[in-house]
Design a protein around this motif. Structure first.
Motif, mmCIF file in Angstrom:
data_model
loop_
_atom_site.group_PDB
_atom_site.id
_atom_site.type_symbol
_atom_site.label_atom_id
_atom_site.label_comp_id
_atom_site.label_asym_id
_atom_site.label_seq_id
_atom_site.Cartn_x
_atom_site.Cartn_y
_atom_site.Cartn_z
ATOM 1 N N LYS A 1 0.816 -1.220 0.000
ATOM 2 C CA LYS A 1 0.000 0.000 0.000
ATOM 3 C C LYS A 1 0.848 1.268 0.000
ATOM 4 C CE LYS A 1 -3.814 -2.170 2.520
ATOM 5 N NZ LYS A 1 -4.671 -2.116 3.743
ATOM 6 N N GLY A 2 2.178 1.094 -0.011
ATOM 7 C CA GLY A 2 3.047 2.258 0.022
ATOM 8 C C GLY A 2 3.311 2.777 1.411
ATOM 9 N N GLU A 3 2.867 2.046 2.433
ATOM 10 C CA GLU A 3 3.097 2.456 3.810
ATOM 11 C C GLU A 3 4.439 1.915 4.296
ATOM 12 O OE1 GLU A 3 1.189 4.471 5.492
ATOM 13 O OE2 GLU A 3 -0.322 4.619 3.911
ATOM 14 N N LEU A 4 5.164 2.730 5.067
ATOM 15 C CA LEU A 4 6.446 2.309 5.614
ATOM 16 C C LEU A 4 6.187 1.288 6.716
ATOM 17 C CD1 LEU A 4 9.479 4.601 6.311
ATOM 18 C CD2 LEU A 4 8.945 2.695 7.808
ATOM 19 N N SER A 5 6.714 0.068 6.558
ATOM 20 C CA SER A 5 6.443 -1.002 7.516
ATOM 21 C C SER A 5 7.670 -1.401 8.323
ATOM 22 C CB SER A 5 5.898 -2.230 6.785
ATOM 23 O OG SER A 5 6.846 -2.711 5.842
ATOM 24 N N ARG A 6 8.840 -1.255 7.748
ATOM 25 C CA ARG A 6 10.051 -1.664 8.439
ATOM 26 C C ARG A 6 11.194 -0.708 8.096
ATOM 27 N NH1 ARG A 6 7.080 -4.561 10.792
ATOM 28 N NH2 ARG A 6 7.244 -6.811 11.228
ATOM 29 N N VAL A 7 12.195 -0.677 8.977
ATOM 30 C CA VAL A 7 13.445 0.025 8.705
ATOM 31 C C VAL A 7 14.583 -0.962 8.966
ATOM 32 C CG1 VAL A 7 15.000 1.898 9.332
ATOM 33 C CG2 VAL A 7 12.521 2.278 9.322
ATOM 34 N N VAL A 8 15.398 -1.190 7.948
ATOM 35 C CA VAL A 8 16.535 -2.103 8.072
ATOM 36 C C VAL A 8 17.811 -1.272 8.110
ATOM 37 C CG1 VAL A 8 17.801 -4.019 7.048
ATOM 38 C CG2 VAL A 8 15.308 -3.922 6.840
ATOM 39 N N THR A 9 18.599 -1.444 9.161
ATOM 40 C CA THR A 9 19.850 -0.691 9.328
ATOM 41 C C THR A 9 21.036 -1.640 9.290
ATOM 42 O OG1 THR A 9 18.721 0.961 10.684
ATOM 43 C CG2 THR A 9 21.123 0.903 10.790
#
Length: 595
Positions: free
Chosen positions: A217-225
Motif C-alpha cells: 500500500k506504500g506504507e512504511l512497515s520496516r526500517v533495516v539498518t
C-alpha cells in the motif's frame, strides 16, 4: 425410554451426510456400502457401485488384504484421480468371524497444498535467518512504531550489548538508557528515505545505513539498518597509501610473470625419465644450481617447475627468463633492472629486474646458451656473489634466489669455441639433468596423447579421440620436435578434423611429405639406431618385439571401455564409435569390458 431402531434408508442418509468417503464390502469383496462422498472421490455413479466387485471400482484399496490378515490399517496414502487421499481400513467382525471390511477415505489435497506452502514459508524464514546471522555486518530491524524487532549477533557484538537489552525496546527508551547516541531507524521513519550516518559507540567508529521498507500500500512497515565497524579503516588506508605505488608496480609485474608459468604434471612410464624426475625431486630440497639439458620440446621447463614446487621456495615466485626471446638492447635492463634516469625512456621511478622479482623464489634461465658474452659475466657474478647492481645504480642488491638453467645447446662445445664462458658453465653445471628425447620414451606417447586429448576436448568443448591406427603411426614416428611437436600435432588433428574419431585420413597434411610414409613403412627401422639397436619398451611390445596388432587390440579395448563409460549404454557408445550396436556388444564380450 424405548430404543429407536434405524432402517436401511436412515442409515444410507446418515452415511451420505458424512464428509468423508465410506466404502464397505462383504466377504466376497462386493460393495455393500458406498456413500455419496466416496462416489465423488472415485468418480463413479453411486447406485451403480452396489453389488459390484471392489476391484472394478477401486483397484488398490487393500481391503482384501485387511480381511485376510484381520489387522486394520490407519493413515495409509491412496493415489486416487490425482488427489491426495488418506484411508483407514478395518475388518468387520461378527461372532469372531470376519464378514467384510470397511474403508474411510479423507481427501487432504487442500490440506497438503497448504502444508507445503507453510513449509516453503518456514524454509524461507530459516534461510533468511541463516543469511542475516552469517554476515559480518550488524543488521537491525525496526517496525513502523519505532520498536526494535530484530538484531543479529554481529550487531550485538559490535555494540557490546545483550539481545534482551535491545530487542523489543523503543528508540526513546534505548536513547534514555544510553544505548543509542542517535537513531538511524528514527531518522528513516521521519524522512521516509535512506540515511547514512557515522557514529561512535562503545569506542568503535561505525558506518550505519538505514533503508526504509514499504508494503504493497506504500506504507512504511520496516526500517533495516546495516552497521559496519570502520574504526580500523583509517589506519589501514594510511598504511596502504605509504606503499601503494611501489606495491602496485611490483605486484603487476610479478603477476604478469607468474601468469606466464604453466605448471603441468610430468607424465612418464619410462625408467630413464623416472630416474630424472626422482633426481629433480632429490635436488629440490637443496639450493644447488641445476642445469637441465635436452633437445627442444622435451619438457625442460616442466622439470624446472617441478624443482621449484618440490622445494622449500614453492610458495614464492617462480620467474622464467627466456634468454633467447628478449631483444639484446633490453636484456640487461630486464634482467637487472635500472634506477631512475638511467637512460632515455626509462620510467622515472626506476624498475626492478627479473632477478629482483625472483627474491625468495626460483629463477629459471631458459635457453641460457643464448646469453650474449657481454652479459654472461654479470650473470656469473649474480650466481657467484649472490648480488646484482641495477643499471645506473651503484648500490649492490643482495639476492636470495635459487637458480635453475636449461639449454638445448652443447655448452661444452660452445666453451671450446669461446662463445660461452667456461667459468659460467661450471657455475651452472653443478647438478646436470639430461632429459631423454621422446624417441627414447615411446611408451610415454599414449599417456601424453590421452592428456592432450583431455586438455583440448575440455578447452574447445569437443569429444574427440584417436583411433588405434593413428596411435600406431604415432608410436612409429620419429618426433624430431619431441613432446611439443606431439602436442601441436594432436591439437591440429582435433581442431581441423570434422569427425569425432581421428583416423588415418586426417593425417595426410600433418607430417612432412615423406614423414607419414616413413612412420608407416620405414619408421621402425629408423628407431633401431636408438639405444644400441634395441627398441624401448612400450604398449604393444611383447617379449622385446614390437607387435602392432597387439597394440591396436589394447587401444581398441581402451576406446570401447571409455566410450561405454561416457555414454552409459551400448546403443549410445556404438553411435559414438560409429559402429553398430551388435558389433560393439561382440567386441565388449571379446575384450571382457564390464557392463
Amino acid at each position: 425410554m424405548a430404543g429407536v431402531e434405524l432402517g436401511t434408508r436412515e442409515w444410507h442418509e446418515i452415511l451420505d451426510a458424512a464428509h468423508n468417503g465410506i466404502l464397505a464390502v462383504n466377504r466376497e469383496s462386493r460393495v455393500i456400502v458406498f456413500n455419496r462422498a466416496a462416489a465423488e472421490l472415485v468418480g463413479c455413479v453411486q447406485t451403480e457401485a452396489f453389488g459390484r466387485r471392489l476391484e472394478e471400482i477401486i483397484p488398490n484399496t487393500r481391503l482384501a488384504e485387511v480381511m485376510e490378515s484381520g489387522k486394520p490399517e490407519y493413515g495409509q496414502p491412496l493415489p486416487l484421480r490425482e488427489r491426495v487421499i488418506v484411508t483407514n481400513r478395518s475388518p468387520i467382525w461378527r461372532a469372531h468371524k470376519i464378514i467384510g471390511a470397511v474403508a474411510v477415505f479423507q481427501d487432504i489435497t487442500d490440506i497438503e497444498a497448504l502444508s507445503q506452502e507453510l513449509e516453503t514459508v518456514r524454509r524461507a524464514h530459516a534461510d533468511l535467518d541463516a543469511v542475516i546471522e552469517s554476515v559480518d555486518d550488524g543488521i537491525v530491524v525496526a517496525n513502523a512504531h519505532g520498536y526494535i524487532v530484530r538484531a543479529n549477533q554481529a550487531y550485538l557484538r559490535i555494540a557490546g550489548i545483550a539481545r534482551d537489552e535491545f530487542v523489543g525496546k523503543h528508540f526513546s527508551e534505548l536513547f534514555k538508557q544510553g544505548y543509542l547516541n542517535r537513531s538511524v531507524s528514527q531518522m528513516v521513519l521521519e524522512r521516509r528515505a535512506r540515511v547514512n550516518v557515522v557514529d561512535v559507540r562503545n569506542g568503535k567508529e561505525l558506518l550505519m545505513t538505514g533503508t526504509p521498507v514499504f508494503d504493497e500500500k506504500g506504507e512504511l512497515s520496516r526500517v533495516v539498518t546495516a552497521v559496519r565497524d570502520i574504526s580500523e579503516l583509517s589506519e589501514l588506508k594510511a598504511r596502504l597509501a605509504e606503499s601503494e605505488e611501489k606495491s602496485e608496480r611490483y605486484y603487476n609485474e610479478l603477476e604478469h610473470l607468474r601468469s606466464r608459468q604453466s605448471f603441468r604434471q610430468i607424465l612418464t612410464k619410462n625408467q630413464e625419465m623416472l630416474a630424472k624426475v626422482e633426481m629433480a625431486f632429490h635436488v629440490a630440497k637443496v639450493d644447488s644450481t641445476v642445469l637441465i639439458l635436452g633437445e627442444s620440446g622435451v619438457g625442460k621447463e616442466l622439470v624446472a617447475g617441478l624443482i621449484h614446487r618440490a622445494g622449500s621456495r614453492s610458495k614464492n615466485p617462480f620467474i622464467t627468463i627466456n634468454c633467447g626471446a628478449i631483444p639484446l638492447n633490453l636484456l640487461e635492463s630486464e634482467l637487472f633492472g635500472y634506477e631512475k634516469g638511467a637512460f632515455t625512456g626509462a620510467q622515472k621511478e626506476g624498475k626492478p629486474g627479473l632477478f629482483e622479482l625472483a627474491q625468495g623464489g626460483t629463477l629459471f634461465l631458459d635457453e641460457v646458451g643464448e646469453l650474449p658474452l657481454e652479459l654472461q659475466v654479470k650473470v656469473l657474478r649474480a650466481l657467484q656473489d649472490r648480488e646484482i647492481t641495477r643499471l645506473g645504480g651503484s648500490k649492490p642488491i643482495r639476492l636470495d634466489v635459487r637458480f635453475v638453467a636449461a639449454t638445448n645447446r652443447d655448452l661444452e662445445e660452445m666453451v671450446r669455441e669461446k662463445t660461452f664462458r667456461e667459468d659460467l658453465f661450471y657455475r651452472l653445471n653443478v647438478v646436470p639433468i639430461l632429459i631423454p628425447p621422446l624417441r627414447r620414451r615411446k611408451e610415454d606417447i599414449p599417456l601424453l596423447v590421452n592428456e592432450f586429448l583431455r586438455r583440448f576436448n575440455t578447452r574447445y568443448g569437443l569429444q574427440k579421440w584417436i583411433t588405434p591406427e593413428v596411435m600406431g603411426v604415432f608410436m612409429l614416428y620419429d618426433w624430431p620436435g619431441n613432446i611439443r611437436e606431439l602436442e601441436n600435432t594432436v591439437e591440429r588433428l582435433m581442431v581441423t578434423g570434422r569427425e569425432d574419431a581421428i583416423g588415418r585420413e586426417s593425417m595426410e597434411d600433418v607430417f612432412s611429405p615423406g614423414g607419414l610414409k616413413m612412420a608407416e613403412a620405414g619408421g621402425l627401422s629408423s628407431f633401431q639406431k636408438v639405444g644400441h639397436g634395441e627398441l624401448p619398451e612400450f604398449p604393444g611390445q611383447s617379449g622385446g618385439t614390437f607387435s602392432l596388432p597387439q597394440y591396436l587390440k589394447e587401444e581398441e579395448r581402451r576406446l570401447i571401455s571409455e566410450a561405454y563409460a561416457v555414454a552409459g549404454s551400448t546403443r549410445k557408445a556404438a553411435a559414438l564409435l560409429k559402429i553398430s550396436q551388435s558389433s560393439l556388444v561382440k567386441k565388449m564380450q571379446k575384450y571382457r569390458v564390464r557392463v
